[in-house]
Design a protein around this motif. Structure first.
Motif, PDB file in Angstrom:
ATOM      1  N   LEU A 110     -36.038  36.715 -70.688  1.00 21.23           N
ATOM      2  CA  LEU A 110     -35.315  37.296 -71.829  1.00 21.23           C
ATOM      3  C   LEU A 110     -35.879  36.770 -73.146  1.00 21.23           C
ATOM      4  CD1 LEU A 110     -31.636  37.139 -70.501  1.00 21.23           C
ATOM      5  CD2 LEU A 110     -32.884  39.230 -71.102  1.00 21.23           C
ATOM      6  N   ALA A 111     -36.197  35.476 -73.177  1.00 23.61           N
ATOM      7  CA  ALA A 111     -36.750  34.888 -74.404  1.00 23.61           C
ATOM      8  C   ALA A 111     -38.095  35.512 -74.756  1.00 23.61           C
ATOM      9  CB  ALA A 111     -36.888  33.376 -74.238  1.00 23.61           C
ATOM     10  N   GLU A 112     -38.892  35.802 -73.757  1.00 29.19           N
ATOM     11  CA  GLU A 112     -40.184  36.446 -73.992  1.00 29.19           C
ATOM     12  C   GLU A 112     -40.016  37.844 -74.582  1.00 29.19           C
ATOM     13  OE1 GLU A 112     -42.219  36.401 -70.288  1.00 29.19           O
ATOM     14  OE2 GLU A 112     -42.484  34.206 -70.247  1.00 29.19           O
ATOM     15  N   CYS A 113     -38.885  38.473 -74.303  1.00 27.60           N
ATOM     16  CA  CYS A 113     -38.619  39.821 -74.814  1.00 27.60           C
ATOM     17  C   CYS A 113     -37.828  39.803 -76.124  1.00 27.60           C
ATOM     18  CB  CYS A 113     -37.852  40.633 -73.772  1.00 27.60           C
ATOM     19  SG  CYS A 113     -38.795  40.974 -72.279  1.00 27.60           S
ATOM     20  N   GLY A 114     -37.626  38.609 -76.689  1.00 26.06           N
ATOM     21  CA  GLY A 114     -36.947  38.528 -77.977  1.00 26.06           C
ATOM     22  C   GLY A 114     -35.455  38.294 -77.903  1.00 26.06           C
ATOM     23  N   ILE A 191     -26.391  36.643 -82.774  1.00 22.81           N
ATOM     24  CA  ILE A 191     -26.862  36.684 -84.161  1.00 22.81           C
ATOM     25  C   ILE A 191     -28.310  37.166 -84.170  1.00 22.81           C
ATOM     26  CG2 ILE A 191     -25.328  34.826 -84.937  1.00 22.81           C
ATOM     27  CD1 ILE A 191     -27.790  32.963 -84.829  1.00 22.81           C
ATOM     28  N   ARG A 192     -28.736  37.727 -85.304  1.00 24.10           N
ATOM     29  CA  ARG A 192     -30.124  38.164 -85.498  1.00 24.10           C
ATOM     30  C   ARG A 192     -30.774  37.254 -86.533  1.00 24.10           C
ATOM     31  NH1 ARG A 192     -33.056  41.702 -82.548  1.00 24.10           N
ATOM     32  NH2 ARG A 192     -34.062  42.433 -84.454  1.00 24.10           N
ATOM     33  N   ARG A 193     -31.866  36.595 -86.132  1.00 29.10           N
ATOM     34  CA  ARG A 193     -32.568  35.711 -87.067  1.00 29.10           C
ATOM     35  C   ARG A 193     -34.063  35.814 -86.842  1.00 29.10           C
ATOM     36  NH1 ARG A 193     -30.192  29.758 -87.643  1.00 29.10           N
ATOM     37  NH2 ARG A 193     -30.911  29.571 -85.497  1.00 29.10           N
ATOM     38  N   ASP A 194     -34.788  35.943 -87.935  1.00 31.62           N
ATOM     39  CA  ASP A 194     -36.255  35.941 -87.895  1.00 31.62           C
ATOM     40  C   ASP A 194     -36.816  36.977 -86.927  1.00 31.62           C
ATOM     41  OD1 ASP A 194     -36.153  33.796 -89.684  1.00 31.62           O
ATOM     42  OD2 ASP A 194     -36.076  32.339 -88.043  1.00 31.62           O
ATOM     43  N   GLY A 195     -36.189  38.154 -86.884  1.00 27.97           N
ATOM     44  CA  GLY A 195     -36.701  39.241 -86.059  1.00 27.97           C
ATOM     45  C   GLY A 195     -36.398  39.121 -84.580  1.00 27.97           C
ATOM     46  N   ARG A 196     -35.614  38.149 -84.191  1.00 27.80           N
ATOM     47  CA  ARG A 196     -35.245  38.025 -82.781  1.00 27.80           C
ATOM     48  C   ARG A 196     -33.732  37.859 -82.659  1.00 27.80           C
ATOM     49  NH1 ARG A 196     -37.587  32.588 -83.275  1.00 27.80           N
ATOM     50  NH2 ARG A 196     -35.892  31.054 -83.180  1.00 27.80           N
ATOM     51  N   THR A 197     -33.247  38.105 -81.471  1.00 28.63           N
ATOM     52  CA  THR A 197     -31.816  38.010 -81.215  1.00 28.63           C
ATOM     53  C   THR A 197     -31.522  36.712 -80.479  1.00 28.63           C
ATOM     54  OG1 THR A 197     -31.663  40.420 -81.036  1.00 28.63           O
ATOM     55  CG2 THR A 197     -29.833  39.139 -80.157  1.00 28.63           C
ATOM     56  N   GLU A 198     -30.531  35.992 -80.963  1.00 23.87           N
ATOM     57  CA  GLU A 198     -30.092  34.767 -80.310  1.00 23.87           C
ATOM     58  C   GLU A 198     -28.648  34.941 -79.866  1.00 23.87           C
ATOM     59  OE1 GLU A 198     -30.641  31.487 -82.942  1.00 23.87           O
ATOM     60  OE2 GLU A 198     -32.833  31.549 -82.830  1.00 23.87           O
ATOM     61  N   PHE A 199     -28.331  34.403 -78.712  1.00 29.24           N
ATOM     62  CA  PHE A 199     -26.953  34.478 -78.244  1.00 29.24           C
ATOM     63  C   PHE A 199     -26.525  33.132 -77.678  1.00 29.24           C
ATOM     64  CE2 PHE A 199     -29.616  35.668 -74.665  1.00 29.24           C
ATOM     65  CZ  PHE A 199     -29.025  35.077 -73.562  1.00 29.24           C
ATOM     66  N   ALA A 200     -25.264  32.820 -77.893  1.00 27.82           N
ATOM     67  CA  ALA A 200     -24.678  31.577 -77.402  1.00 27.82           C
ATOM     68  C   ALA A 200     -23.371  31.898 -76.706  1.00 27.82           C
ATOM     69  CB  ALA A 200     -24.450  30.594 -78.550  1.00 27.82           C
ATOM     70  N   SER A 307     -26.027  45.849 -72.488  1.00 25.95           N
ATOM     71  CA  SER A 307     -25.564  46.989 -73.290  1.00 25.95           C
ATOM     72  C   SER A 307     -26.148  46.929 -74.687  1.00 25.95           C
ATOM     73  CB  SER A 307     -24.035  46.999 -73.370  1.00 25.95           C
ATOM     74  OG  SER A 307     -23.470  47.239 -72.107  1.00 25.95           O
ATOM     75  N   ARG A 308     -26.206  45.735 -75.260  1.00 26.21           N
ATOM     76  CA  ARG A 308     -26.805  45.578 -76.592  1.00 26.21           C
ATOM     77  C   ARG A 308     -28.307  45.833 -76.549  1.00 26.21           C
ATOM     78  NH1 ARG A 308     -23.539  42.275 -80.648  1.00 26.21           N
ATOM     79  NH2 ARG A 308     -25.464  42.591 -81.823  1.00 26.21           N
ATOM     80  N   MET A 309     -28.940  45.390 -75.474  1.00 28.70           N
ATOM     81  CA  MET A 309     -30.374  45.630 -75.330  1.00 28.70           C
ATOM     82  C   MET A 309     -30.651  47.124 -75.261  1.00 28.70           C
ATOM     83  SD  MET A 309     -31.074  42.584 -72.552  1.00 28.70           S
ATOM     84  CE  MET A 309     -32.785  42.967 -72.233  1.00 28.70           C
ATOM     85  N   GLU A 310     -29.814  47.839 -74.533  1.00 26.25           N
ATOM     86  CA  GLU A 310     -29.996  49.283 -74.414  1.00 26.25           C
ATOM     87  C   GLU A 310     -29.740  49.976 -75.741  1.00 26.25           C
ATOM     88  OE1 GLU A 310     -28.804  52.746 -71.181  1.00 26.25           O
ATOM     89  OE2 GLU A 310     -27.474  51.035 -71.459  1.00 26.25           O
ATOM     90  N   ALA A 311     -28.711  49.523 -76.471  1.00 26.95           N
ATOM     91  CA  ALA A 311     -28.389  50.120 -77.769  1.00 26.95           C
ATOM     92  C   ALA A 311     -29.500  49.864 -78.796  1.00 26.95           C
ATOM     93  CB  ALA A 311     -27.063  49.563 -78.292  1.00 26.95           C
ATOM     94  N   ASP A 312     -30.189  48.732 -78.645  1.00 27.81           N
ATOM     95  CA  ASP A 312     -31.280  48.405 -79.565  1.00 27.81           C
ATOM     96  C   ASP A 312     -32.568  49.145 -79.237  1.00 27.81           C
ATOM     97  OD1 ASP A 312     -29.594  46.773 -80.909  1.00 27.81           O
ATOM     98  OD2 ASP A 312     -30.481  44.880 -80.259  1.00 27.81           O
ATOM     99  N   LEU A 317     -36.974  48.086 -70.267  1.00 31.12           N
ATOM    100  CA  LEU A 317     -36.281  47.012 -69.572  1.00 31.12           C
ATOM    101  C   LEU A 317     -35.261  47.521 -68.567  1.00 31.12           C
ATOM    102  CD1 LEU A 317     -35.669  44.552 -72.559  1.00 31.12           C
ATOM    103  CD2 LEU A 317     -37.590  44.604 -70.957  1.00 31.12           C
ATOM    104  N   PHE A 318     -35.135  48.838 -68.460  1.00 33.79           N
ATOM    105  CA  PHE A 318     -34.147  49.441 -67.581  1.00 33.79           C
ATOM    106  C   PHE A 318     -34.820  50.409 -66.619  1.00 33.79           C
ATOM    107  CE2 PHE A 318     -31.937  48.160 -71.376  1.00 33.79           C
ATOM    108  CZ  PHE A 318     -30.702  47.716 -70.943  1.00 33.79           C
ATOM    109  N   TYR A 319     -34.098  50.750 -65.560  1.00 35.68           N
ATOM    110  CA  TYR A 319     -34.540  51.840 -64.708  1.00 35.68           C
ATOM    111  C   TYR A 319     -34.516  53.130 -65.520  1.00 35.68           C
ATOM    112  CZ  TYR A 319     -34.050  49.146 -60.358  1.00 35.68           C
ATOM    113  OH  TYR A 319     -34.190  48.232 -59.353  1.00 35.68           O
ATOM    114  N   PRO A 320     -35.478  54.033 -65.326  1.00 41.71           N
ATOM    115  CA  PRO A 320     -35.404  55.326 -66.024  1.00 41.71           C
ATOM    116  C   PRO A 320     -34.158  56.086 -65.602  1.00 41.71           C
ATOM    117  CG  PRO A 320     -37.103  55.358 -64.318  1.00 41.71           C
ATOM    118  CD  PRO A 320     -36.655  53.943 -64.440  1.00 41.71           C
ATOM    119  N   ALA A 321     -33.579  56.801 -66.528  1.00 40.39           N
ATOM    120  CA  ALA A 321     -32.351  57.538 -66.235  1.00 40.39           C
ATOM    121  C   ALA A 321     -32.615  58.585 -65.157  1.00 40.39           C
ATOM    122  CB  ALA A 321     -31.828  58.206 -67.500  1.00 40.39           C
TER     123      ALA A 321
END
Length: 384
Positions: A110-114, A191-200, A307-312, A317-321
């Motif tokens: 996940l970190a490699e993908c931002g 949160i969004r910082r420096d072009g990447r997404t961080e979550f805690a 869900s957030r990854m898909e919305a972004d 990163l997902f199976y094709p619909a």
């Protein structure tokens, strides 16, 4: 070959099934977002297993032990309820070790993908200041700390609730501090910082800043814990009287379900022995039911993350619909049904021709009824 060697116990077989679900969480042939979903599915499966299957086995084992009833053995492998429980616990602990490894690998991917999870144990000075302020302004005001000591009784611990446990020592007296977390606050802070997404995770923030809640000098040791309770209730228990309100019976059963006996205790990170001792004593659990883990106590936050990854917008990163097979442009299902039976398979085929047929029938003055049978077949009746 004897019967006891050709059959597999149902509960142990189910754990093997869940191991296969877990294995999809590390399979690199599976898209990343789908892999973390499988980790979440594994966790929710295991919760349900303990709530229903282990809960049922525990009740049976208790009855056999307390009332001296004849041991009822499983009809395939000849295992008693107690023997099944004894076999389940080490197998579950082994599964948890595998889950911890796959979870760590998933975070790296996940970190490699931002999408980076905040490591609260290795924060820079700037990040420490940011998250401390965030905790004090956003989380601390809505927390509800509790103390368990000689003057305050042990509270009821809700099923699948995540708690902070703190061993306190003040004025020579030792006590246990607790904070319920997951039912009161959104679990994932993004949160969004420096072009990447961080979550805690909220529970990890509360754990990290426990000294701000109870006082730095009073806090000795901390951990997070989660209780799984038996949820196996037979509806027939409340249906003996025919002159009853079914809704009232179900409401009563659901209330009772929330307060059934504990069957599992999860802790992270490795919990202090004194906290585990207190919890096991109050919950009437043996230490074999305590599972220490390095991954979060509840992996369901992965659903929101994906869900957030898909919305972004990360379709890779997902199976094709999956899209249903469409009929020819001039296909008329109503005309075809007049000639012969038609078998449609949903969702693999489009439901549009069927909807079009219903609309056409609804507008046809010769149609007097549209019916659906129990076999999910529909028929059109025409007036003569």
């Amino acid at each position: 070959m004897s019967d006891d060697t050709i059959f597999i116990n149902r509960e142990l077989s189910w754990l093997d099934f869940n191991r296969r679900v877990l294995a999809l969480g590390k399979d690199k042939n599976v898209p990343l977002a789908e892999r973390v979903k499988f980790l979440a599915i594994y966790g929710s499966n295991l919760d349900e297993f303990f709530m229903v299957r282990v809960g049922s086995l525990q009740e049976r084992a208790n009855l056999e032990q307390e009332q001296g009833k004849k041991v009822k053995r499983e009809n395939k492998t000849n295992m008693s309820a107690a023997e099944q429980l004894t076999a389940i616990m080490p197998k579950t602990a082994q599964l948890q070790e595998e889950c911890d490894k796959y979870y760590a690998k998933a975070l790296e991917a996940l970190a490699e993908c931002g999408w980076r999870k905040v490591d609260l144990d290795h924060l820079s000075k700037e990040d420490e200041h940011f998250w401390k302020k965030y905790f004090q302004t956003e989380l601390f005001p809505i927390l509800s700390p509790q103390i368990v000591d000689s003057r305050h009784p042990f509270p009821f611990l809700r099923n699948k609730e995540i708690y902070l446990g703190v061993l306190l020592k003040e004025k020579g007296e030792q006590s246990l501090g607790m904070v319920p977390i997951s039912s009161q606050i959104e679990r994932m802070q993004v949160i969004r910082r420096d072009g990447r997404t961080e979550f805690a995770l909220t529970e990890e923030l509360v754990l990290h800043y426990a000294s701000l809640i109870f006082g730095k000098d009073a806090v000795q040791e901390t951990c997070l814990f989660r209780v799984t309770r038996n949820a196996d209730i037979d509806v027939k228990e409340g249906m003996m009287d025919h002159d009853i309100d079914y809704r009232e019976i179900m409401a009563d059963l659901l209330k009772r379900r929330r307060k059934l006996a504990a069957v599992r205790l999860q802790v992270t990170p490795t919990a202090p022995q004194e906290i585990v001792r207190i919890l096991c004593e109050k919950l009437e659990l043996t230490h074999k039911r305590v599972f220490a883990q390095k991954s979060p106590l509840d992996l369901s936050f992965f659903y929101k993350l994906t869900s957030r990854m898909e919305a972004d917008g990360h379709p890779e990163l997902f199976y094709p619909a999956a899209r249903p097979m469409l009929p020819p442009p001039d296909y008329d299902l109503a005309a075809e049904v007049e000639k012969h039976d038609v078998l449609l398979s949903y969702p693999y085929q489009s439901i549009r021709p069927f909807i079009a047929m219903l609309k056409k029938a609804a507008q046809d003055p010769a149609v007097i009824s549209i019916k659906r049978s129990r076999q999910n077949r529909r028929s059109l009746s025409r007036g003569v």
